[in-house]
Design a protein around this motif. Structure first.
Motif, PDB file in Angstrom:
ATOM      1  N   GLY A  34     -14.436   9.388 -30.072  1.00  0.00           N
ATOM      2  CA  GLY A  34     -15.100  10.375 -29.230  1.00  0.00           C
ATOM      3  C   GLY A  34     -16.362  10.935 -29.869  1.00  0.00           C
ATOM      4  N   GLU A  88     -17.462  14.071 -30.643  1.00  0.00           N
ATOM      5  CA  GLU A  88     -17.427  15.116 -31.675  1.00  0.00           C
ATOM      6  C   GLU A  88     -16.948  14.609 -33.024  1.00  0.00           C
ATOM      7  N   LEU A 120     -20.608  10.013 -16.000  1.00  0.00           N
ATOM      8  CA  LEU A 120     -19.540   9.314 -15.291  1.00  0.00           C
ATOM      9  C   LEU A 120     -19.515   9.733 -13.824  1.00  0.00           C
ATOM     10  N   ARG A 126     -14.155   7.685 -23.247  1.00  0.00           N
ATOM     11  CA  ARG A 126     -13.432   8.443 -24.268  1.00  0.00           C
ATOM     12  C   ARG A 126     -13.835   9.913 -24.265  1.00  0.00           C
ATOM     13  N   SER A 127     -15.109  10.159 -24.044  1.00  0.00           N
ATOM     14  CA  SER A 127     -15.605  11.535 -24.150  1.00  0.00           C
ATOM     15  C   SER A 127     -15.882  12.185 -22.800  1.00  0.00           C
ATOM     16  N   CYS A 128     -15.484  11.522 -21.724  1.00  0.00           N
ATOM     17  CA  CYS A 128     -15.876  12.041 -20.414  1.00  0.00           C
ATOM     18  C   CYS A 128     -15.242  13.384 -20.096  1.00  0.00           C
ATOM     19  N   LEU A 129     -14.166  13.735 -20.788  1.00  0.00           N
ATOM     20  CA  LEU A 129     -13.523  15.026 -20.504  1.00  0.00           C
ATOM     21  C   LEU A 129     -13.987  16.126 -21.445  1.00  0.00           C
ATOM     22  N   THR A 130     -14.562  15.745 -22.550  1.00  0.00           N
ATOM     23  CA  THR A 130     -14.890  16.745 -23.573  1.00  0.00           C
ATOM     24  C   THR A 130     -16.380  16.893 -23.830  1.00  0.00           C
ATOM     25  N   HIS A 131     -17.150  15.912 -23.443  1.00  0.00           N
ATOM     26  CA  HIS A 131     -18.589  16.011 -23.663  1.00  0.00           C
ATOM     27  C   HIS A 131     -19.291  16.141 -22.312  1.00  0.00           C
ATOM     28  N   PRO A 132     -19.956  17.264 -22.095  1.00  0.00           N
ATOM     29  CA  PRO A 132     -20.551  17.524 -20.784  1.00  0.00           C
ATOM     30  C   PRO A 132     -21.446  16.392 -20.287  1.00  0.00           C
TER      31      PRO A 132
END
Lengths: 190, 190
Positions: B26, B28, B116, B104-110
């Motif tokens: 991800g 971060e 997406l 992988r980061s679509c929920l945590t990285h704006p």
DNA sequence: ATGCTCGGTCAACACGTGTAGAGTGAACCT
DNA sequence: AGGTTCACTCTACACGTGTTGACCGAGCAT
């Protein structure tokens, strides 16, 4: 004020703030300082009460599955029960915060992913697979799970405009036949 | 060695390392230092070539949807086409790395979530909604998208044991009727 | 009333991060 | 051949983080 009560309140204030922030920003972008600030206390107190960030997260993130209800459902009720349960969790403000905290980080935080896999999806699949039956019951149960997960994520976490705006009944009306197709309850009939 | 060629190679090495790490850990948890180390160069060079971490991520994360193919499909082909496309992306090692980096980061990285939503899901839904038709075509398209997203995430990102172990044909055999139920191609028939 | 418990604060450490700027040596142009 | 470009490295800064230990003062038991 009584000491015990006071403690319980600040503990709950911390948890509420933690759930909100973990759920909104994910594990990494949520800092103990920010949680403490929202709870109106000192960051060090969070450490004293919860040990470390990881434990705080574990205490905050939770997705309760009602296995009993799921196990009690017949093959024909399964799709409706699964769909209903999904919405039940996300409409109860109490349950929702913890569920979002878990789901938000399930792809990026190893512990969250493991928890979702081992404590939510696996038991659910086992229960569902049993009532589905057949030799591909496991796979069908897994697909059913994946589809509800996808709808949940798209609607509540990703906030897809169409899905987020749709009302529950309309969504259920479309989702349920699809889940029924996954289950395929008629495949063993003569 | 030629300068241009040398640059192209290190740029590609950086991108490959970035895709792999962004996809696995991800946004971060991936550090520029770690990417540089895997690419065998100095961290500062990454900055010089890509500007900042955000730009590096944008360059690395990509999920290509073949809209033409999707638009060309008839209502009856839609489910099969969608399912096939999903697998096509994740079986091509080149496409897969970038897609994982995005998902992988679509929920945590704006930015990942926005990308997406706006560049993958929205166009897909628009195309699918048109061939589905009807006044709830948008919603059906969104649900279809959500289900394929869910299966993708569960199988390739979350690595649900059952789903990850299933072979493509078996999975398609279960998924496709479900997607067809979402589309409900027969609802306008007499 | 007094001594202890414990919820709570303050200041600080150690660390990893993204990023900037000066410097270097080989490839390129003329 | 000589001057310039440019891929590349080294060193360092500023910052936010999780975490710690000393400290304070109100509630509690005796």
């Amino acid at each position: 004020m009584a000491r015990a009560e006071r403690r319980r309140r600040t503990e709950e204030a911390i948890l509420a703030a933690a759930r909100r922030q973990f759920g909104e920003a994910g594990y990494e972008r949520t800092s103990i300082r920010a949680v403490a600030a929202e709870a109106g206390i000192d960051p060090a107190l969070v450490m004293q009460l919860f040990g470390n960030k990881e434990s705080l997260y574990s205490a905050a993130a939770a997705l309760g599955v009602e296995l009993d209800v799921l196990k009690a459902a017949t093959v024909d009720e399964l799709a409706a029960t699964a769909a209903a349960h999904l919405f039940a969790v996300f409409e109860d403000p109490g349950d929702r915060a913890g569920a979002e905290a878990l789901l938000r980080s399930c792809l990026t935080h190893p512990a969250a992913g493991a928890a979702l896999r081992d404590q939510v999806m696996a038991p659910t699949q086992a229960a569902v697979a049993e009532t589905i039956g057949g030799d591909d019951g496991d796979l069908r149960a897994a697909v059913l799970n994946a589809c509800t997960l996808g709808v949940t994520i798209a609607r509540y976490l990703l906030r897809d405009p169409v899905l987020a705006a749709a009302d529950r009944a309309a969504l259920e009306a479309i989702l349920q036949p699809a889940l029924d197709a996954v289950i395929d309850p008629g495949r063993a009939a003569p």
